[in-house]
Design a protein around this motif. Structure first.
Motif, PDB file in Angstrom:
ATOM      1  N   LEU A   3       0.836  -1.206   0.000  1.00 38.24           N
ATOM      2  CA  LEU A   3       0.000   0.000   0.000  1.00 38.24           C
ATOM      3  C   LEU A   3       0.868   1.252   0.000  1.00 38.24           C
ATOM      4  O   LEU A   3       0.547   2.244  -0.670  1.00 38.24           O
ATOM      5  CB  LEU A   3      -0.919  -0.017   1.216  1.00 38.24           C
ATOM      6  CG  LEU A   3      -1.835   1.202   1.385  1.00 38.24           C
ATOM      7  CD1 LEU A   3      -2.792   1.339   0.214  1.00 38.24           C
ATOM      8  CD2 LEU A   3      -2.616   1.103   2.700  1.00 38.24           C
ATOM      9  N   THR A   7       0.644   4.106  -2.877  1.00 37.05           N
ATOM     10  CA  THR A   7       0.299   5.479  -2.488  1.00 37.05           C
ATOM     11  C   THR A   7       1.408   6.442  -2.880  1.00 37.05           C
ATOM     12  O   THR A   7       1.141   7.576  -3.311  1.00 37.05           O
ATOM     13  CB  THR A   7       0.033   5.546  -0.976  1.00 37.05           C
ATOM     14  OG1 THR A   7      -0.978   4.596  -0.633  1.00 37.05           O
ATOM     15  CG2 THR A   7      -0.444   6.935  -0.563  1.00 37.05           C
ATOM     16  N   SER A   8       2.657   5.994  -2.761  1.00 34.42           N
ATOM     17  CA  SER A   8       3.779   6.829  -3.183  1.00 34.42           C
ATOM     18  C   SER A   8       3.716   7.116  -4.675  1.00 34.42           C
ATOM     19  O   SER A   8       4.015   8.226  -5.125  1.00 34.42           O
ATOM     20  CB  SER A   8       5.098   6.136  -2.829  1.00 34.42           C
ATOM     21  OG  SER A   8       6.205   6.874  -3.312  1.00 34.42           O
ATOM     22  N   TYR A  10       0.979   7.269  -6.539  1.00 32.56           N
ATOM     23  CA  TYR A  10      -0.078   8.255  -6.760  1.00 32.56           C
ATOM     24  C   TYR A  10       0.366   9.644  -6.288  1.00 32.56           C
ATOM     25  O   TYR A  10      -0.096  10.665  -6.801  1.00 32.56           O
ATOM     26  CB  TYR A  10      -1.364   7.832  -6.048  1.00 32.56           C
ATOM     27  CG  TYR A  10      -2.227   6.919  -6.882  1.00 32.56           C
ATOM     28  CD1 TYR A  10      -3.349   7.402  -7.552  1.00 32.56           C
ATOM     29  CD2 TYR A  10      -1.920   5.567  -7.012  1.00 32.56           C
ATOM     30  CE1 TYR A  10      -4.135   6.557  -8.321  1.00 32.56           C
ATOM     31  CE2 TYR A  10      -2.702   4.716  -7.780  1.00 32.56           C
ATOM     32  CZ  TYR A  10      -3.803   5.219  -8.436  1.00 32.56           C
ATOM     33  OH  TYR A  10      -4.573   4.387  -9.214  1.00 32.56           O
ATOM     34  N   TRP A  94      -9.137  -1.831  -2.968  1.00 34.44           N
ATOM     35  CA  TRP A  94      -8.242  -0.681  -2.847  1.00 34.44           C
ATOM     36  C   TRP A  94      -8.984   0.614  -3.188  1.00 34.44           C
ATOM     37  O   TRP A  94      -9.944   0.617  -3.962  1.00 34.44           O
ATOM     38  CB  TRP A  94      -7.069  -0.794  -3.823  1.00 34.44           C
ATOM     39  CG  TRP A  94      -6.262  -2.040  -3.778  1.00 34.44           C
ATOM     40  CD1 TRP A  94      -6.616  -3.270  -4.269  1.00 34.44           C
ATOM     41  CD2 TRP A  94      -4.947  -2.197  -3.235  1.00 34.44           C
ATOM     42  NE1 TRP A  94      -5.603  -4.171  -4.063  1.00 34.44           N
ATOM     43  CE2 TRP A  94      -4.558  -3.547  -3.435  1.00 34.44           C
ATOM     44  CE3 TRP A  94      -4.065  -1.317  -2.611  1.00 34.44           C
ATOM     45  CZ2 TRP A  94      -3.335  -4.032  -3.026  1.00 34.44           C
ATOM     46  CZ3 TRP A  94      -2.830  -1.812  -2.210  1.00 34.44           C
ATOM     47  CH2 TRP A  94      -2.475  -3.140  -2.410  1.00 34.44           C
ATOM     48  N   GLU A  96      -7.181   4.566  -4.008  1.00 30.93           N
ATOM     49  CA  GLU A  96      -6.114   5.560  -3.953  1.00 30.93           C
ATOM     50  C   GLU A  96      -6.678   6.877  -4.466  1.00 30.93           C
ATOM     51  O   GLU A  96      -7.295   6.914  -5.521  1.00 30.93           O
ATOM     52  CB  GLU A  96      -4.920   5.144  -4.824  1.00 30.93           C
ATOM     53  CG  GLU A  96      -4.168   3.935  -4.338  1.00 30.93           C
ATOM     54  CD  GLU A  96      -3.265   4.241  -3.161  1.00 30.93           C
ATOM     55  OE1 GLU A  96      -3.026   5.441  -2.881  1.00 30.93           O
ATOM     56  OE2 GLU A  96      -2.774   3.282  -2.531  1.00 30.93           O
ATOM     57  N   TYR A  98      -6.355  11.549  -4.178  1.00 34.42           N
ATOM     58  CA  TYR A  98      -5.533  12.680  -3.750  1.00 34.42           C
ATOM     59  C   TYR A  98      -6.163  14.015  -4.124  1.00 34.42           C
ATOM     60  O   TYR A  98      -7.008  14.116  -5.028  1.00 34.42           O
ATOM     61  CB  TYR A  98      -4.131  12.590  -4.365  1.00 34.42           C
ATOM     62  CG  TYR A  98      -4.089  12.489  -5.879  1.00 34.42           C
ATOM     63  CD1 TYR A  98      -3.936  13.616  -6.682  1.00 34.42           C
ATOM     64  CD2 TYR A  98      -4.194  11.251  -6.508  1.00 34.42           C
ATOM     65  CE1 TYR A  98      -3.880  13.516  -8.061  1.00 34.42           C
ATOM     66  CE2 TYR A  98      -4.136  11.142  -7.885  1.00 34.42           C
ATOM     67  CZ  TYR A  98      -3.977  12.277  -8.661  1.00 34.42           C
ATOM     68  OH  TYR A  98      -3.934  12.171 -10.034  1.00 34.42           O
ATOM     69  N   VAL A 103      -2.214  12.915  -0.422  1.00 35.43           N
ATOM     70  CA  VAL A 103      -2.576  11.657  -1.069  1.00 35.43           C
ATOM     71  C   VAL A 103      -2.774  10.613   0.016  1.00 35.43           C
ATOM     72  O   VAL A 103      -2.065  10.603   1.025  1.00 35.43           O
ATOM     73  CB  VAL A 103      -1.488  11.204  -2.075  1.00 35.43           C
ATOM     74  CG1 VAL A 103      -0.144  11.032  -1.390  1.00 35.43           C
ATOM     75  CG2 VAL A 103      -1.890   9.914  -2.777  1.00 35.43           C
ATOM     76  N   ALA A 104      -3.768   9.746  -0.168  1.00 41.83           N
ATOM     77  CA  ALA A 104      -4.060   8.701   0.813  1.00 41.83           C
ATOM     78  C   ALA A 104      -4.519   7.448   0.094  1.00 41.83           C
ATOM     79  O   ALA A 104      -5.156   7.513  -0.962  1.00 41.83           O
ATOM     80  CB  ALA A 104      -5.139   9.170   1.798  1.00 41.83           C
ATOM     81  N   GLY A 105      -4.180   6.304   0.660  1.00 44.01           N
ATOM     82  CA  GLY A 105      -4.584   5.028   0.103  1.00 44.01           C
ATOM     83  C   GLY A 105      -5.176   4.128   1.162  1.00 44.01           C
ATOM     84  O   GLY A 105      -4.803   4.200   2.337  1.00 44.01           O
ATOM     85  N   TRP A 130     -11.585   5.776   2.998  1.00 46.09           N
ATOM     86  CA  TRP A 130     -10.820   6.884   2.408  1.00 46.09           C
ATOM     87  C   TRP A 130     -11.601   8.185   2.509  1.00 46.09           C
ATOM     88  O   TRP A 130     -11.047   9.227   2.866  1.00 46.09           O
ATOM     89  CB  TRP A 130     -10.507   6.557   0.945  1.00 46.09           C
ATOM     90  CG  TRP A 130      -9.697   7.603   0.235  1.00 46.09           C
ATOM     91  CD1 TRP A 130      -8.342   7.676   0.144  1.00 46.09           C
ATOM     92  CD2 TRP A 130     -10.208   8.737  -0.489  1.00 46.09           C
ATOM     93  NE1 TRP A 130      -7.961   8.786  -0.579  1.00 46.09           N
ATOM     94  CE2 TRP A 130      -9.090   9.450  -0.974  1.00 46.09           C
ATOM     95  CE3 TRP A 130     -11.482   9.217  -0.756  1.00 46.09           C
ATOM     96  CZ2 TRP A 130      -9.219  10.616  -1.735  1.00 46.09           C
ATOM     97  CZ3 TRP A 130     -11.617  10.383  -1.507  1.00 46.09           C
ATOM     98  CH2 TRP A 130     -10.494  11.077  -1.993  1.00 46.09           C
TER      99      TRP A 130
END
Length: 230
Positions: A3, A7-8, A10, A94, A96, A98, A103-105, A130
């Motif tokens: 995850l 997330t990184s 995105y 999932w 993802e 932002y 940004v959050a996942g 989310w």
């Protein structure tokens, strides 16, 4: 893929093509405020700003018209981009998403491969968590827009066909395109008056067009010259 890794990735889109290695600790101070350790982000451009903007525009449509739209019904109204993800047999869910500065996942699943439950898609299992987080994290913050970088164009298109929208298109969305890749034809599935008119591509003037006969003569001349040299 974890995850954090997803997330990184995105985060690159949210940051207009710039990647920063995730950091858990920015600095450490002692009880007197003396700085003991500091970690500084090391930004690296891994994607052009124009490409990041085009992808973000697509993912904004997911939030506003696609599988991310339930977030709007739950009260999250800020400009945002995102994407759901659902694994085979509903084993993983999932989401993802932002805004320009955050940004959050979310991942929902089990340590062992087994189904979460019937119909547990990313939109049903991960998106609500989310959304609740983003509503709280952005409360009181100013509205941020993604904007359009130089080298891109905004076009109102039919959400069904991707062609330029008419007043008969039932669902219209604004998308960003790299210059030269934007649609130039109006929707034929929903004929009607154009919602917007755009400058047309310039038709080359007669003097701009190459003389094909002259090009052919030049090619033959170069070939003869090469034969004489050999």
């Amino acid at each position: 893929m974890t995850l954090l890794e997803l997330t990184s990735a995105y985060g690159v889109l949210a940051n207009r093509g710039i990647r920063n290695e995730p950091l858990f600790i920015l600095k450490v101070e002692d009880k007197n405020g003396t700085l003991l350790e500091k970690n500084t982000p090391r930004p690296t451009e891994v994607l052009s700003e124009e490409t990041a903007a085009v992808i973000t525009s697509m993912l904004q449509s997911v939030m506003d018209h696609g599988t991310g739209a339930p977030a709007r019904l739950r009260g999250f109204t800020l400009p945002a981009a995102g994407k759901t993800g659902t694994m085979d047999d509903y084993m993983d869910a999932w989401f993802e998403g932002y805004i320009p500065s955050l940004v959050a996942g979310v991942w929902v699943g089990f340590d062992q491969k087994r189904t979460i439950g019937p119909g547990m898609t990313g939109a049903r299992a991960a998106l609500p968590t989310w959304t609740d987080f983003m509503v709280g994290a952005t409360r009181g913050r100013p509205v941020e827009d993604f904007g359009s970088p130089l080298g891109t164009l905004n076009r109102e298109v039919c959400a069904e066909t991707g062609l330029l929208a008419t007043d008969a298109c039932p669902n219209v969305t604004t998308e960003i395109f790299n210059e030269g890749s934007e649609p130039t034809e109006y929707c034929t599935t929903h004929p009607g008056r154009p919602l917007q008119t755009y400058p047309t591509t310039r038709v080359p003037a007669e003097e701009d067009k190459p003389d094909l006969r002259q090009l052919d003569r030049n090619d033959r001349a170069r070939s003869r010259e090469k034969i004489r040299i050999w």
